[in-house]
Write a protein that holds these residues in place. Structure first.
Motif, PDB file in Angstrom:
ATOM      1  N   GLU A  96       0.856  -1.168   0.000  1.00  0.00           N
ATOM      2  CA  GLU A  96       0.000   0.000   0.000  1.00  0.00           C
ATOM      3  C   GLU A  96       0.896   1.222   0.000  1.00  0.00           C
ATOM      4  O   GLU A  96       1.977   1.213   0.591  1.00  0.00           O
ATOM      5  CB  GLU A  96      -0.907   0.000   1.238  1.00  0.00           C
ATOM      6  N   SER A  97       0.465   2.274  -0.678  1.00  0.00           N
ATOM      7  CA  SER A  97       1.302   3.453  -0.811  1.00  0.00           C
ATOM      8  C   SER A  97       0.456   4.705  -0.918  1.00  0.00           C
ATOM      9  O   SER A  97      -0.631   4.678  -1.523  1.00  0.00           O
ATOM     10  CB  SER A  97       2.201   3.340  -2.051  1.00  0.00           C
ATOM     11  N   SER A  98       0.946   5.781  -0.316  1.00  0.00           N
ATOM     12  CA  SER A  98       0.267   7.064  -0.476  1.00  0.00           C
ATOM     13  C   SER A  98       0.350   7.559  -1.912  1.00  0.00           C
ATOM     14  O   SER A  98      -0.394   8.461  -2.307  1.00  0.00           O
ATOM     15  CB  SER A  98       0.900   8.100   0.465  1.00  0.00           C
TER      16      SER A  98
ATOM     17  N   GLU B 220       9.886   5.914   3.590  1.00  0.00           N
ATOM     18  CA  GLU B 220       8.900   6.934   3.262  1.00  0.00           C
ATOM     19  C   GLU B 220       8.423   6.820   1.818  1.00  0.00           C
ATOM     20  O   GLU B 220       9.176   6.417   0.944  1.00  0.00           O
ATOM     21  CB  GLU B 220       9.499   8.331   3.451  1.00  0.00           C
ATOM     22  N   ASP B 221       7.177   7.214   1.598  1.00  0.00           N
ATOM     23  CA  ASP B 221       6.648   7.400   0.251  1.00  0.00           C
ATOM     24  C   ASP B 221       6.569   8.898  -0.003  1.00  0.00           C
ATOM     25  O   ASP B 221       5.621   9.569   0.425  1.00  0.00           O
ATOM     26  CB  ASP B 221       5.259   6.779   0.105  1.00  0.00           C
TER      27      ASP B 221
ATOM     28  N   VAL C  93       6.110  10.735   3.177  1.00  0.00           N
ATOM     29  CA  VAL C  93       5.027  10.247   4.031  1.00  0.00           C
ATOM     30  C   VAL C  93       5.458   8.930   4.666  1.00  0.00           C
ATOM     31  O   VAL C  93       5.805   7.983   3.946  1.00  0.00           O
ATOM     32  CB  VAL C  93       3.723  10.039   3.227  1.00  0.00           C
TER      33      VAL C  93
ATOM     34  N   ALA D 131       5.559   5.266   5.901  1.00  0.00           N
ATOM     35  CA  ALA D 131       4.797   4.125   5.387  1.00  0.00           C
ATOM     36  C   ALA D 131       4.247   3.278   6.533  1.00  0.00           C
ATOM     37  O   ALA D 131       4.929   3.042   7.528  1.00  0.00           O
ATOM     38  CB  ALA D 131       5.693   3.275   4.498  1.00  0.00           C
TER      39      ALA D 131
END
Length: 458
Positions: A306-308, A340-341, A344, A346
């Motif tokens: 899942e990822s922003s 981080e993405d 953001v 993770a």
């Protein structure tokens, strides 16, 4: 204290009693035989945003050759130069594309138009062929499959020109070709209900069918397959995932994965693949469901991501770097040294298999987990030298949240946070009561890459 198993694959399906196991943004890696814990969970790589191209309809495909890494949006064709991009040509593409290169030219098809980009001259031109949905290159030829047809065609030798008479038909079954994949210089022609293997024959038409390599399994749609030097993988017409390393495909999806696929919209499903640190990952993307499902060929395990940044639209490589193209025309570099993405933190979590004690009630006095983190906020500073803000970031980044279920996921306890105890990164929860059957969920939201080394209880 004795070890309990962490999830080795995502295997939660129809029966929650059988397994609640699930991995999100972590994947298993075998440890040495001398290790106390045979398997550790590795955090998936973070995403570093390189650039974003406005108003061009998303990244629809990419490719690497000896001269660089190239990608296409619906309106432009670009080359990556470090953390920058250079627009090479304008195009008009619809939906996903298939891209191949012969080292001199790059060919792009999208089911409607076909383009050839001359790398040396930096010029692009349309190719005069019927509508085609797949292009590959092997043995000096481009090969394209025609839309809504069982026919495919070959180009001239190291050319992007196609003679109208240089085509053949996959006639083992009366179905249309969904796409063409390559394995060991052979063509795997994936139809709607069947798959044929053609080999390079050296005759006037350079490919012939292998009569002993007919496969009675089709491909779900025109994009739900991928291939690498290690095999051809596809979502079958029966919504089972297959991997072929030879002429006999192996089912690699589990019943739990198949249960999920059977209840999901797979109409726009597609596959991509990439390699990282010895792991060969195959990814099945379901954009309509927001699902990114990854299979690790080295361990035979499944995990979710899942990822922003949303669902991956394409993956392509340049040397040791792998790039991720997004639906909003963003291009990211996968970074194993980041959690981080694009800034953001993770979220990662693991749901363990159920533990029990042969029908007897089990008292959980102490639960302990070990996580090793990498890349602290400032390696030059000790905690005693950090500002309150830096200490808060460090504490939050290393905090682990634990919850559990005693009724196979119908209800869950409240999450309880723990901070690391000592330099080893040990997390401990005390006095967790009695149970006949229990699964634990561990969750982090962190900027740091990590290894989840093991779980034990007494």
């Amino acid at each position: 204290m004795h070890s309990i198993p962490m999830a080795l694959t995502s295997d939660a399906g129809r029966s929650k009693v059988s397994s609640l196991s699930k991995l999100v943004n972590v994947y298993p890696e075998k440890n040495s035989s001398e290790s106390e814990n045979p398997v550790g969970l590795i955090s998936t790589p973070g995403l570093d945003l390189l650039f974003k191209i406005e108003n061009e309809g998303g990244i629809v495909g990419g490719i690497e050759n000896a001269l660089g890494s190239f990608f296409a949006t619906r309106e432009g064709f670009y080359q990556i130069k470090g953390s920058r991009y250079i627009r090479k040509a304008s195009v008009s593409l619809v939906g996903r594309v298939s891209i191949a290169t012969n080292g001199l030219s790059i060919m792009i098809v999208d089911g409607y138009k076909a383009y050839a980009y001359d790398i040396a001259e930096g010029k692009i031109s349309e190719v005069d062929i019927p509508r085609s949905n797949t292009v590959v290159f092997v043995d000096s030829y481009f090969i394209v499959s025609y839309n809504n047809s069982n026919q495919f065609a070959v180009s001239g030798n190291y050319s992007t020109v196609f003679n109208p008479i240089d085509f053949a038909a996959a006639e083992g079954s009366p179905d249309n070709i969904q796409g063409i994949a390559l394995l060991k210089r052979q063509l795997y022609i994936l139809g709607e209900k069947s798959t044929e293997v053609w080999y390079s024959s050296g005759e006037d038409f350079p490919f012939n069918p292998n009569q002993s390599a007919y496969i009675d399994i089709g491909c779900f749609n025109k994009w739900s397959f991928t291939y690498s030097v290690n095999g051809v993988c596809w979502l079958g017409d029966d919504k089972i995932i297959y991997l072929a390393t030879g002429y006999v495909p192996q089912r690699i999806s589990t019943h739990a994965i198949e249960y999920m696929l059977g209840n999901s919209d797979c109409s726009n499903a597609f596959m991509v693949n990439y390699s990282q640190e010895g792991h060969d990952f195959i990814a099945l993307m379901l954009p309509s469901e927001g699902i990114m499902l990854f299979y690790d060929m080295s361990s035979g395990s499944w995990h979710f991501r899942e990822s922003s940044a949303g669902v991956v639209q394409s993956m392509f490589t340049l040397g040791a770097d792998t790039y991720f193209g997004g639906a909003d025309c963003s291009v990211y570099r996968l970074n194993p040294d980041s959690g981080e993405d694009n800034g953001v933190p993770a979220e990662r979590y693991c749901i363990t298999p159920s533990i029990s004690s042969s029908g007897n009630r089990l008292r959980v006095s102490v639960l302990e987990m070990i996580i090793q983190y990498f890349n602290p906020p400032n390696v030059a500073k000790l905690p005693i030298d950090m500002t309150p803000e830096e200490l808060m970031i460090l504490r939050n980044d290393r905090e682990v949240l634990m919850s559990y279920t005693d009724d196979d996921g119908k209800t869950w306890s409240n999450e309880v946070a723990a901070s690391p105890n000592g330099p080893e990164g040990k997390y401990r929860w005390n006095k967790l009561g009695m149970t006949y059957r229990r699964s634990f969920k561990f969750r982090t939201v962190s900027r740091k890459p990590s290894v989840w080394a093991g779980v034990s209880l007494e």
